[in-house]
Design a protein around this motif. Structure first.
Motif, short mmCIF file in Angstrom:
data_model
loop_
_atom_site.label_atom_id
_atom_site.label_comp_id
_atom_site.label_asym_id
_atom_site.label_seq_id
_atom_site.Cartn_x
_atom_site.Cartn_y
_atom_site.Cartn_z
N SER A 150 25.91 37.37 28.27
CA SER A 150 25.92 38.76 27.77
C SER A 150 25.07 39.67 28.65
N LEU A 151 23.92 39.19 29.08
CA LEU A 151 23.05 39.99 29.96
C LEU A 151 23.75 40.31 31.27
N ARG A 152 24.49 39.36 31.79
CA ARG A 152 25.23 39.59 33.04
C ARG A 152 26.38 40.57 32.83
N VAL A 153 27.05 40.44 31.68
CA VAL A 153 28.15 41.36 31.38
C VAL A 153 27.63 42.78 31.22
N ILE A 154 26.50 42.94 30.50
CA ILE A 154 25.90 44.26 30.32
C ILE A 154 25.51 44.86 31.66
N GLY A 155 24.96 44.02 32.54
CA GLY A 155 24.61 44.50 33.88
C GLY A 155 25.82 45.02 34.63
N CYS A 156 26.95 44.30 34.53
CA CYS A 156 28.19 44.75 35.18
C CYS A 156 28.68 46.07 34.61
N ILE A 157 28.56 46.23 33.28
CA ILE A 157 29.00 47.47 32.63
C ILE A 157 28.16 48.65 33.11
N PHE A 158 26.86 48.46 33.22
CA PHE A 158 25.98 49.53 33.68
C PHE A 158 26.30 49.93 35.12
N VAL A 159 26.64 48.94 35.94
CA VAL A 159 27.01 49.24 37.33
C VAL A 159 28.27 50.09 37.37
N LEU A 184 38.77 54.94 40.02
CA LEU A 184 39.82 54.08 39.48
C LEU A 184 40.00 52.85 40.38
N VAL A 185 40.01 53.10 41.67
CA VAL A 185 40.11 51.99 42.63
C VAL A 185 38.87 51.11 42.54
N GLY A 186 37.70 51.77 42.47
CA GLY A 186 36.45 51.03 42.40
C GLY A 186 36.33 50.19 41.14
N ILE A 187 36.74 50.76 40.00
CA ILE A 187 36.66 50.02 38.74
C ILE A 187 37.63 48.85 38.74
N SER A 188 38.81 49.05 39.31
CA SER A 188 39.78 47.94 39.41
C SER A 188 39.21 46.81 40.25
N ILE A 192 38.16 42.85 39.11
CA ILE A 192 38.54 41.64 39.85
C ILE A 192 37.29 40.84 40.21
N LEU A 193 36.25 41.53 40.66
CA LEU A 193 34.99 40.87 41.00
C LEU A 193 34.37 40.22 39.77
N PHE A 194 34.47 40.92 38.63
CA PHE A 194 33.94 40.37 37.37
C PHE A 194 34.65 39.07 37.01
N LEU A 195 35.98 39.04 37.14
CA LEU A 195 36.73 37.82 36.84
C LEU A 195 36.34 36.69 37.78
N TYR A 196 36.00 37.05 39.01
CA TYR A 196 35.58 36.04 39.99
C TYR A 196 34.20 35.48 39.64
N LEU A 197 33.28 36.37 39.30
CA LEU A 197 31.92 35.93 38.98
C LEU A 197 31.86 35.17 37.66
N ILE A 232 38.10 29.24 43.24
CA ILE A 232 39.40 29.93 43.29
C ILE A 232 40.29 29.47 42.14
N GLN A 233 40.22 28.19 41.80
CA GLN A 233 41.02 27.69 40.68
C GLN A 233 40.60 28.36 39.37
N GLY A 234 39.28 28.47 39.17
CA GLY A 234 38.80 29.16 37.98
C GLY A 234 39.16 30.63 37.98
N PHE A 235 39.12 31.24 39.16
CA PHE A 235 39.48 32.65 39.30
C PHE A 235 40.94 32.88 38.92
N ILE A 236 41.82 31.97 39.35
CA ILE A 236 43.24 32.07 38.99
C ILE A 236 43.42 31.91 37.48
N LEU A 237 42.67 30.97 36.89
CA LEU A 237 42.72 30.79 35.43
C LEU A 237 42.32 32.08 34.71
N ASN A 238 41.23 32.69 35.18
CA ASN A 238 40.76 33.94 34.56
C ASN A 238 41.81 35.05 34.65
N ILE A 239 42.40 35.17 35.82
CA ILE A 239 43.42 36.21 36.01
C ILE A 239 44.61 35.98 35.08
N MET A 240 45.08 34.74 35.00
CA MET A 240 46.26 34.44 34.20
C MET A 240 46.01 34.69 32.71
#
Length: 316
Positions: A150-159, A184-188, A192-197, A232-240
């Protein structure tokens, strides 16, 4: 062909996940049914609470004075009553979110334990009582790990909010439109970076359930080490999984507004049930990914104490 290897590996994870679910059909069905029923019940309570309160609400604009009229007096007492109704709706929604979060935590723990009990080509007899006991025992470890997430997610939201703030300051002019486009481009890209992390974060959640002495920040560190080579495998799982839910929610939102209002109850229940099914399979898949990460690093799997038949190793 190297480009396709992660996708093939994800398909293997899906296949093994289905096999794990098939080995404990009874407990799987019970766990999934309880999760769906509790989530649906909390949504129904929220829906009917909000509907009952909204019936008694009169739009605030009704009490606003007409510009230029002789009577500019606002019935502040009535407006306060209306705001009180809005506040109750907000509280009801927050209670729903809290209840859904608690249900999701216990459901994810039970899902991971069920997956572990069916691992290694054999099914360990796991009673519902034992599953419930192990789930309760793991809750504190999961809470501490989820706090780190949650702390990491909140940090991403603030960014993201910090990046988007300039466009809010200059809204209404050409500069603001340019900034909104850039944001809009930056948030998109940030999503993607959030799903990767978040791959390591979810794996850390799995670790905190399976490995009894590894949770919180230690689980996060260990997940970051284990996921090397398979991120990368986890990243693909997150995206799907995330885009599947986004597509279903977007279908209802982008349809005719009248259709959404008329079918809000049915659509809301469908989203709740679909998200429960998706989340259930999501954690099964991540448990399989955990097994593969441990195997790739030459480490033995640690099993919770209540799941007999295996020897433990040190956690962290």
């Amino acid at each position: 062909m190297e480009f396709l290897e992660p996708f093939v590996a994800v398909l293997v994870i899906f296949r093994e996940s289905l096999k794990l679910l098939a080995k404990n059909r009874k407990l799987t069905a019970i766990t999934l049914t309880v999760s769906i029923l509790l989530s649906s019940l909390s949504f129904l309570i929220l829906y009917f609470c909000c509907k009952t309160m909204s019936r008694n609400m009169i739009p605030i604009e009704f009490f606003m004075p007409i510009p230029g009229s002789s009577d500019d007096t606002i019935n502040f007492a009535t407006i306060l009553i209306i705001f009180d109704e809005y506040f109750k709706i907000i509280v009801a929604f927050e209670v729903f979110v809290l209840a859904k979060s608690i249900i999701s935590i216990y459901s994810s723990i039970a899902t991971i334990l069920l997956s572990v009990s069916s691992y290694n080509g054999r099914t360990i007899t796991l009673s519902f009582k034992n599953l419930a006991k192990l789930t309760v025992q793991a809750r504190r470890r999961q809470y501490k790990t989820n706090l780190q997430i949650s702390l990491r997610v909140i940090g991403c939201i603030f960014v993201v909010l910090f990046v988007a703030s300039p466009s809010m300051m200059f809204s209404g002019n050409s500069l603001g439109e340019m900034l909104w486009t850039a944001n809009l481009v930056g948030i998109s890209a940030a999503c993607i970076l959030f799903l990767y992390l978040s791959v390591a974060w979810v794996l850390g959640s799995v670790i905190s359930v399976i490995e009894e002495n590894c949770y919180g920040i230690e689980a996060m560190k260990k997940a970051g080490r284990l996921i090397e080579g398979k991120r990368i495998q986890g990243f693909i799982l997150n995206i799907m999984f995330n885009f599947s839910l986004l597509a279903v929610v977007g279908f209802g939102i982008l349809r005719d507004h009248k259709w959404l209002v008329d079918n809000l109850l049915i659509f809301g229940l469908f989203i709740v049930i679909f998200s429960c099914l998706l989340r259930f399979f999501y954690f099964v898949a991540y448990t399989v990914l955990y097994f593969k990460c441990k195997k790739s690093h030459g480490e033995e799997i640690e099993f919770p104490g209540g799941i007999v038949g295996y020897s433990k190793i040190s956690a962290c």
